[in-house]
Design a protein around this motif. Structure first.
Motif, short mmCIF file in Angstrom:
data_model
loop_
_atom_site.label_atom_id
_atom_site.label_comp_id
_atom_site.label_asym_id
_atom_site.label_seq_id
_atom_site.Cartn_x
_atom_site.Cartn_y
_atom_site.Cartn_z
N ALA A 46 8.34 6.47 -0.04
CA ALA A 46 7.32 5.44 -0.27
C ALA A 46 7.91 4.04 -0.42
O ALA A 46 7.25 3.05 -0.07
CB ALA A 46 6.47 5.79 -1.49
N ASP A 47 9.14 3.94 -0.91
CA ASP A 47 9.71 2.62 -1.13
C ASP A 47 9.98 1.88 0.18
O ASP A 47 10.21 0.67 0.18
CB ASP A 47 11.00 2.73 -1.95
CG ASP A 47 12.08 3.55 -1.25
OD1 ASP A 47 11.74 4.36 -0.36
OD2 ASP A 47 13.26 3.38 -1.61
N ASP A 50 4.90 -0.75 2.60
CA ASP A 50 3.97 -1.53 1.78
C ASP A 50 2.52 -1.08 1.99
O ASP A 50 1.68 -1.24 1.10
CB ASP A 50 4.08 -3.02 2.12
CG ASP A 50 5.47 -3.56 1.87
OD1 ASP A 50 6.08 -3.19 0.84
OD2 ASP A 50 5.98 -4.33 2.71
N LEU A 51 2.23 -0.56 3.18
CA LEU A 51 0.88 -0.10 3.52
C LEU A 51 0.99 1.33 4.04
O LEU A 51 1.73 1.60 4.98
CB LEU A 51 0.25 -1.01 4.58
CG LEU A 51 -1.05 -0.52 5.23
CD1 LEU A 51 -2.16 -0.34 4.21
CD2 LEU A 51 -1.47 -1.51 6.33
N ILE A 52 0.24 2.24 3.43
CA ILE A 52 0.25 3.64 3.83
C ILE A 52 -1.16 4.03 4.26
O ILE A 52 -2.13 3.82 3.53
CB ILE A 52 0.74 4.54 2.69
CG1 ILE A 52 2.19 4.15 2.32
CG2 ILE A 52 0.68 6.02 3.09
CD1 ILE A 52 2.72 4.83 1.09
N LEU A 77 0.93 6.25 -5.87
CA LEU A 77 1.09 5.14 -4.93
C LEU A 77 0.28 3.93 -5.37
O LEU A 77 0.73 2.78 -5.26
CB LEU A 77 0.68 5.58 -3.53
CG LEU A 77 1.58 6.63 -2.86
CD1 LEU A 77 0.90 7.17 -1.61
CD2 LEU A 77 2.94 6.03 -2.51
N GLN A 78 -0.93 4.17 -5.85
CA GLN A 78 -1.76 3.07 -6.34
C GLN A 78 -1.13 2.40 -7.55
O GLN A 78 -1.14 1.17 -7.67
CB GLN A 78 -3.17 3.59 -6.65
CG GLN A 78 -3.95 3.96 -5.40
CD GLN A 78 -5.24 4.71 -5.70
OE1 GLN A 78 -5.31 5.52 -6.62
NE2 GLN A 78 -6.27 4.44 -4.92
N LYS A 82 1.05 0.00 -3.93
CA LYS A 82 1.01 0.15 -2.49
C LYS A 82 -0.40 -0.10 -1.97
O LYS A 82 -1.39 0.28 -2.60
CB LYS A 82 1.46 1.55 -2.08
CG LYS A 82 2.87 1.93 -2.53
CD LYS A 82 3.93 1.07 -1.85
CE LYS A 82 5.32 1.50 -2.28
NZ LYS A 82 6.38 0.65 -1.68
N LYS A 83 -0.50 -0.73 -0.82
CA LYS A 83 -1.78 -0.87 -0.13
C LYS A 83 -2.08 0.45 0.57
O LYS A 83 -1.20 1.03 1.20
CB LYS A 83 -1.74 -2.01 0.88
CG LYS A 83 -1.54 -3.39 0.26
CD LYS A 83 -1.50 -4.46 1.33
CE LYS A 83 -1.29 -5.84 0.75
NZ LYS A 83 -2.43 -6.27 -0.08
N LEU A 84 -3.32 0.92 0.46
CA LEU A 84 -3.69 2.20 1.05
C LEU A 84 -4.90 2.03 1.96
O LEU A 84 -5.78 1.21 1.70
CB LEU A 84 -4.02 3.22 -0.03
CG LEU A 84 -2.95 3.50 -1.10
CD1 LEU A 84 -3.45 4.57 -2.06
CD2 LEU A 84 -1.63 3.92 -0.48
N ARG A 253 6.59 -2.08 8.01
CA ARG A 253 6.40 -1.56 6.65
C ARG A 253 5.08 -0.80 6.53
O ARG A 253 4.54 -0.63 5.45
CB ARG A 253 6.44 -2.72 5.65
CG ARG A 253 7.73 -3.52 5.64
CD ARG A 253 8.81 -2.85 4.83
NE ARG A 253 8.45 -2.71 3.42
CZ ARG A 253 9.22 -2.10 2.51
NH1 ARG A 253 10.38 -1.57 2.88
NH2 ARG A 253 8.84 -2.02 1.25
#
Length: 323
Positions: A46-47, A50-52, A77-78, A82-84, A253
């Motif tokens: 995850a690192d 920035d957007l998953i 993640l939230q 992180k942007k989801l 990213r």
């Protein structure tokens, strides 16, 4: 999404995806990674992102139930900032209904997170200014008022199939062999546009694969030679919308997470973003993963059993019924 649908086994489904691959978005050879990194779970990489972006069925849930570890992974993640995004080809439901089902499973998503293929159907139809009467593959309760022009659900009346100027294939619930035969015969006699709001060939529904609108669209195209026009994964509209909503995020990213090679991985690769394929509880559960990669000529950057493999959800996953 209902489970009242026809079914495919894995062999039938993968053969259909491979057979119809020339109709799907094409990926340059240098966009396909040379090898796939097998990782424990999503949090282990995850690192790097920035957007998953999540597919839903087979990644977050299988049928009505959240996949073990998924709720806690998303919450983590939230918390990390992180942007989801959640993308779905379930064009049969409103955004509110889809979000409501995810909340019952334990996920905390909102309208800004969700991108549904349903939102792209009306613009696709509007491009056909010469057509004002459409026949729709959709149940009678579908919200046809969100669509332009005059749209009627296709039923048992063959005359309707011949009368409309084009077809919109949205939701295969209760679609029958007899209806498919009428669609194919009508198109063979008079080829017309075939628009597809859910291009999936199948979807994991827990213990089986449901047949989705994309499968029937390809059969119809075989009958008349008209190339289906599709929105939803793996087509570009969804990925362009993701990037439009997140203009400050570097494409390098962004990670697309899915359970199918020919929708999620293909769509991500074609859009120039990284991909993670999961295979537990989804389309590829129990299958020869590397064999699928070899046959398709596609492979993801990463592969894991599940996004939350080895991560226990704190709360019991809540099953819910799909309306």
């Amino acid at each position: 999404m209902s489970i009242n649908r026809l079914r495919l086994n894995f062999t039938q489904a993968i053969e259909a995806y491979l057979h119809y691959a020339p109709r799907l978005p094409q990926v340059a050879a240098d966009a396909v990674p040379a090898k796939t990194d097998y990782v424990d779970n999503l949090l282990s990489i995850a690192d790097q992102f920035d957007l998953i972006v999540f597919d839903a069925f087979g990644v977050l849930n299988s049928g009505p139930t959240a996949i073990p570890g998924a709720v806690k992974t998303v919450a983590t993640l939230q918390q990390m900032g992180k942007k989801l995004a959640v993308v779905t080809n379930d064009a049969s439901s409103s955004a509110e209904a889809i979000l409501g089902r995810h909340r019952k499973r334990g996920f905390d998503f909102n309208n800004e997170n969700l991108i549904s293929s349903q939102q792209f159907i009306a613009p696709m139809m509007n491009a056909y200014t010469d057509i004002s009467h459409w026949g729709a593959m959709a149940p009678t309760f579908w919200p046809f008022d969100v669509l332009p022009d005059h749209v009627e659900p296709l039923g048992e009346d063959r005359a309707l199939y011949d009368a409309v100027g084009g077809f919109v294939l949205i939701d295969s619930e209760n679609w029958s062999d007899a209806q498919q035969k009428m669609l194919e015969e009508s198109l063979a006699a008079n080829p017309r546009p075939i628009l597809v709001g859910n291009p999936d060939i199948c979807a994991p529904m827990g213990d089986f694969l449901s047949v989705e609108s994309g499968y029937f669209a390809h059969l119809a195209a075989d009958a008349c030679g008209v190339m289906p026009e599709c929105v939803g994964k793996p087509y570009h509209h969804v990925f362009e919308e993701i990037l439009r909503r997140n203009p400050g995020v570097d494409r390098e990213r962004v990670l697309m997470v899915g359970d199918t090679v020919h929708t999620d991985v293909l769509g991500g690769l074609a859009s120039g973003i990284k991909t993670l394929l999961v295979h537990q509880g989804g389309f590829l559960d129990g299958q020869d993963i590397e064999g699928v990669f070899a046959r398709s000529g596609l492979r993801p950057h990463f592969c894991a059993r599940a996004i939350g493999h080895g991560i226990d959800d704190e709360a019991k996953q809540t099953a819910c019924c799909d309306a």
